[in-house]
Design an enzyme around this catalytic site. Structure first.
Site, PDB file in Angstrom:
ATOM      1  N   CYS A 114       0.805  -1.267  -0.266  1.00 29.44           N
ATOM      2  CA  CYS A 114       0.006  -0.115  -0.139  1.00 29.44           C
ATOM      3  C   CYS A 114       1.076   1.313   0.131  1.00 29.44           C
ATOM      4  O   CYS A 114       0.455   2.503  -0.308  1.00 29.44           O
ATOM      5  CB  CYS A 114      -1.021   0.037   1.128  1.00 29.44           C
ATOM      6  SG  CYS A 114      -2.038  -1.613   1.340  1.00 29.44           S
ATOM      7  N   HIS A 260      -3.766   6.646   1.612  1.00 33.20           N
ATOM      8  CA  HIS A 260      -3.909   5.647   1.034  1.00 33.20           C
ATOM      9  C   HIS A 260      -5.431   5.189   1.438  1.00 33.20           C
ATOM     10  O   HIS A 260      -5.622   5.252   2.711  1.00 33.20           O
ATOM     11  CB  HIS A 260      -2.956   4.431   1.552  1.00 33.20           C
ATOM     12  CG  HIS A 260      -3.573   3.179   1.321  1.00 33.20           C
ATOM     13  ND1 HIS A 260      -3.903   2.615   0.073  1.00 33.20           N
ATOM     14  CD2 HIS A 260      -3.643   2.032   2.231  1.00 33.20           C
ATOM     15  CE1 HIS A 260      -4.340   1.441   0.253  1.00 33.20           C
ATOM     16  NE2 HIS A 260      -4.181   0.879   1.455  1.00 33.20           N
ATOM     17  N   ASN A 290     -10.201  -0.807  -1.534  1.00 29.60           N
ATOM     18  CA  ASN A 290      -8.737  -0.416  -1.176  1.00 29.60           C
ATOM     19  C   ASN A 290      -7.998  -1.029  -2.613  1.00 29.60           C
ATOM     20  O   ASN A 290      -8.111  -2.181  -2.804  1.00 29.60           O
ATOM     21  CB  ASN A 290      -8.374  -1.230   0.059  1.00 29.60           C
ATOM     22  CG  ASN A 290      -6.820  -1.166   0.529  1.00 29.60           C
ATOM     23  OD1 ASN A 290      -5.949  -0.900  -0.510  1.00 29.60           O
ATOM     24  ND2 ASN A 290      -6.596  -1.491   1.743  1.00 29.60           N
TER      25      ASN A 290
HETATM   26  O1  UT7 Z   1      -4.310  -1.462   2.887  1.00 32.30           O
HETATM   27  C1  UT7 Z   1      -3.473  -1.346   4.225  1.00 32.30           C
HETATM   28  C2  UT7 Z   1      -3.847  -2.383   5.322  1.00 32.30           C
HETATM   29  N1  UT7 Z   1      -5.099  -2.785   5.366  1.00 32.30           N
HETATM   30  C3  UT7 Z   1      -5.943  -2.030   6.464  1.00 32.30           C
HETATM   31  O2  UT7 Z   1      -5.389  -1.038   6.830  1.00 32.30           O
HETATM   32  C4  UT7 Z   1      -7.026  -2.699   6.759  1.00 32.30           C
HETATM   33  C5  UT7 Z   1      -7.208  -2.603   8.351  1.00 32.30           C
HETATM   34  N2  UT7 Z   1      -8.216  -3.374   8.978  1.00 32.30           N
HETATM   35  C6  UT7 Z   1      -9.467  -3.341   8.722  1.00 32.30           C
HETATM   36  O3  UT7 Z   1      -9.920  -2.560   8.005  1.00 32.30           O
HETATM   37  C7  UT7 Z   1     -10.731  -3.702   9.571  1.00 32.30           C
HETATM   38  O4  UT7 Z   1     -10.002  -4.725  10.691  1.00 32.30           O
HETATM   39  C8  UT7 Z   1     -11.407  -4.846   8.873  1.00 32.30           C
HETATM   40  C9  UT7 Z   1     -12.462  -4.032   8.007  1.00 32.30           C
HETATM   41  C10 UT7 Z   1     -10.714  -5.916   8.007  1.00 32.30           C
HETATM   42  C11 UT7 Z   1     -12.431  -5.603   9.732  1.00 32.30           C
HETATM   43  O5  UT7 Z   1     -13.229  -4.719  10.552  1.00 32.30           O
HETATM   44  P1  UT7 Z   1     -13.274  -4.970  12.274  1.00 32.30           P
HETATM   45  O6  UT7 Z   1     -14.102  -3.914  12.983  1.00 32.30           O
HETATM   46  O7  UT7 Z   1     -11.784  -5.021  12.597  1.00 32.30           O
HETATM   47  O8  UT7 Z   1     -13.720  -6.416  12.253  1.00 32.30           O
HETATM   48  P2  UT7 Z   1     -13.343  -7.668  12.959  1.00 32.30           P
HETATM   49  O9  UT7 Z   1     -12.252  -8.234  11.921  1.00 32.30           O
HETATM   50  O10 UT7 Z   1     -13.130  -7.360  14.402  1.00 32.30           O
HETATM   51  O11 UT7 Z   1     -14.541  -8.708  12.934  1.00 32.30           O
HETATM   52  C12 UT7 Z   1     -15.666  -8.367  13.408  1.00 32.30           C
HETATM   53  C13 UT7 Z   1     -16.493  -9.441  13.269  1.00 32.30           C
HETATM   54  C14 UT7 Z   1     -16.067 -10.814  13.308  1.00 32.30           C
HETATM   55  O12 UT7 Z   1     -17.286 -11.735  13.960  1.00 32.30           O
HETATM   56  P3  UT7 Z   1     -17.411 -12.166  15.247  1.00 32.30           P
HETATM   57  O13 UT7 Z   1     -16.128 -12.674  15.749  1.00 32.30           O
HETATM   58  O14 UT7 Z   1     -17.295 -10.792  16.152  1.00 32.30           O
HETATM   59  O15 UT7 Z   1     -18.637 -12.972  15.559  1.00 32.30           O
HETATM   60  C15 UT7 Z   1     -15.847 -11.395  11.861  1.00 32.30           C
HETATM   61  O16 UT7 Z   1     -16.096 -12.653  11.646  1.00 32.30           O
HETATM   62  O17 UT7 Z   1     -17.160  -9.432  11.904  1.00 32.30           O
HETATM   63  C16 UT7 Z   1     -17.034 -10.555  11.308  1.00 32.30           C
HETATM   64  N3  UT7 Z   1     -16.482 -10.245   9.823  1.00 32.30           N
HETATM   65  C17 UT7 Z   1     -17.308 -10.138   8.660  1.00 32.30           C
HETATM   66  N4  UT7 Z   1     -19.031 -10.168   8.939  1.00 32.30           N
HETATM   67  C18 UT7 Z   1     -19.723  -9.864   7.625  1.00 32.30           C
HETATM   68  C19 UT7 Z   1     -15.588 -10.248   9.100  1.00 32.30           C
HETATM   69  N5  UT7 Z   1     -15.386  -9.927   7.897  1.00 32.30           N
HETATM   70  C20 UT7 Z   1     -16.893  -9.685   7.853  1.00 32.30           C
HETATM   71  C21 UT7 Z   1     -17.489  -9.578   6.448  1.00 32.30           C
HETATM   72  N6  UT7 Z   1     -19.112  -9.723   6.692  1.00 32.30           N
HETATM   73  N7  UT7 Z   1     -16.995  -9.423   5.283  1.00 32.30           N
END
Ligand code: UT7
Length: 333
Positions: A114, A260, A290
């Site tokens: 990125c 980014h 992204n």
């Molecule tokens: O490009 C540069 C590098 N990348 C980034 O900077 C990305 C950084 N990270 C993020 O943007 C976020 O961490 C994500 C968007 C990837 C995830 O969001 P989050 O708020 O951190 O969610 P999480 O990983 O803590 O997941 C929360 C819940 C989980 O379920 P439980 O364990 O609470 O039941 C996940 O399994 O959301 C679930 N989950 C989803 N649900 C529906 C994860 N992905 C999805 C999805 N749809 N696509």
């Protein structure tokens, strides 16, 4: 010493729009979840047989050259940032050189995820400042959708990433008052495995290509989203403030910040930390997701087309991503 200035910007995105609704049909997710957690409504995915990483880059470069009013024949160096090259080797830079019909100009491929565009721009800037080259194309182009896992297992990544290309023409300028002022770059490989695609890696215990099917899990990208998020919200504002302060500016002096496009929540956090009004920060993640190395040049090109960049504006590009790598470029537009 010369200065280097962006004289042309351009971008290209595939026609194929993938909405959150479409993703919801393939995996257990929803428009609501994606919008709330990432700010993304839709993204572009490539059309096999039509779009290639180098071909999309060529389209973006042609736009940038046209805007700059400089013929391709005057380009004397290519810096190509991508984590998704068309081939494992050779890199995409030579394919772009061929696609643009250039003479045997050098082509350098950059793999800094990125932060690839920010790294690439700093490299091009050094070559121009030192008088080696006059016109350098710096491009970021990615086809990420072909590696995404669209099953439930891969949903955290599949909903975020998109395809596209953006480019700038960086030109030698004798006007000391405008152009790139500085670049700051960092890396911390202690976090290399937090956002990674392992295969086809060369130092693997098994023969890499033949055994991809066996090691299927490792041929899919992995991201420890929470960990990446935590570091991103620290590093983005930190390096942006550092480059401003190092060059004698305060955050109030900034006219436009182009981060980014990692996640709208991250962009909002940077905006809050720097107390920037809406018009001073660019966000287009809603439409493109992204796009890794392409995200900054696409956003820059859109901002330019929308008239958001005025001569002498203080503009900062800032990135964070896999590696971890992060950095900023500061310029007087
Ligand atoms: O490009 C540069 C590098 N990348 C980034 O900077 C990305 C950084 N990270 C993020 O943007 C976020 O961490 C994500 C968007 C990837 C995830 O969001 P989050 O708020 O951190 O969610 P999480 O990983 O803590 O997941 C929360 C819940 C989980 O379920 P439980 O364990 O609470 O039941 C996940 O399994 O959301 C679930 N989950 C989803 N649900 C529906 C994860 N992905 C999805 C999805 N749809 N696509």
């Amino acid at each position: 010493m010369y200065k280097s200035r962006i004289t042309g910007t351009g971008h290209y995105v595939p026609d194929r729009i993938i909405t959150n609704e479409m993703l919801s049909q393939w995996m257990d997710t929803s428009d609501e979840w994606i919008l709330e957690r990432t700010g993304i409504r839709e993204r572009r995915w490539f059309e096999p047989g039509k779009d290639t990483v180098s071909g999309m880059a060529a389209n973006a470069c042609k736009n940038a050259l046209e805007l700059a009013g400089i013929p391709a024949s005057q380009v004397d160096f290519i810096v190509f940032a991508t984590i998704t090259p068309d081939y494992y080797f050779p890199g995409s830079g030579v394919l772009l050189q061929r696609d643009l019909g250039l003479g045997p100009v050098p082509a350098l491929d950059i793999r800094n995820q990125c932060s690839g565009f920010v790294y690439g721009l700093s490299v091009a800037d050094q070559y121009i400042r030192s008088g080696v080259y006059k016109n350098v194309l710096v491009v970021g182009s990615e086809i990420q959708s072909s590696a995404l896992d669209i099953s439930n297992e891969g949903r955290a990544m599949a909903v975020i990433f998109g395809d596209g290309a953006g480019a700038v023409l960086l030109t030698r300028s004798e006007d000391e008052s405008r152009g790139i002022l500085d670049s700051i770059l960092y890396s911390d490989g202690n976090f290399a495995e937090e956002l990674i695609l392992k295969d086809p890696g060369s130092s693997r215990p098994l023969r890499r290509i033949e055994d991809l099917a066996v090691q299927a899990a490792e041929s899919k990208p992995f991201m420890n989203g929470n960990q990446v998020f935590r570091h991103a919200v620290q590093r983005f504002p930190e390096v942006t403030l550092e480059i401003l302060q190092k060059n004698g500016f305060s955050k109030e002096d900034l006219n436009l910040l182009i981060p980014h496009q990692a996640n709208l929540r991250i962009t909002r956090y940077i905006q809050e930390q720097l107390t920037l009004p809406e018009e001073k920060i660019v966000s287009n993640i809603e439409r493109f997701g992204n796009t890794t190395a392409a995200s900054i040049p696409i956003a820059l090109s859109e901002a330019n087309l929308a008239g958001r960049l005025k001569p002498n504006d203080l503009v900062c590009l800032t990135a964070f991503g896999s590696g971890f790598t992060w950095g900023s470029n500061l310029m007087r537009w």
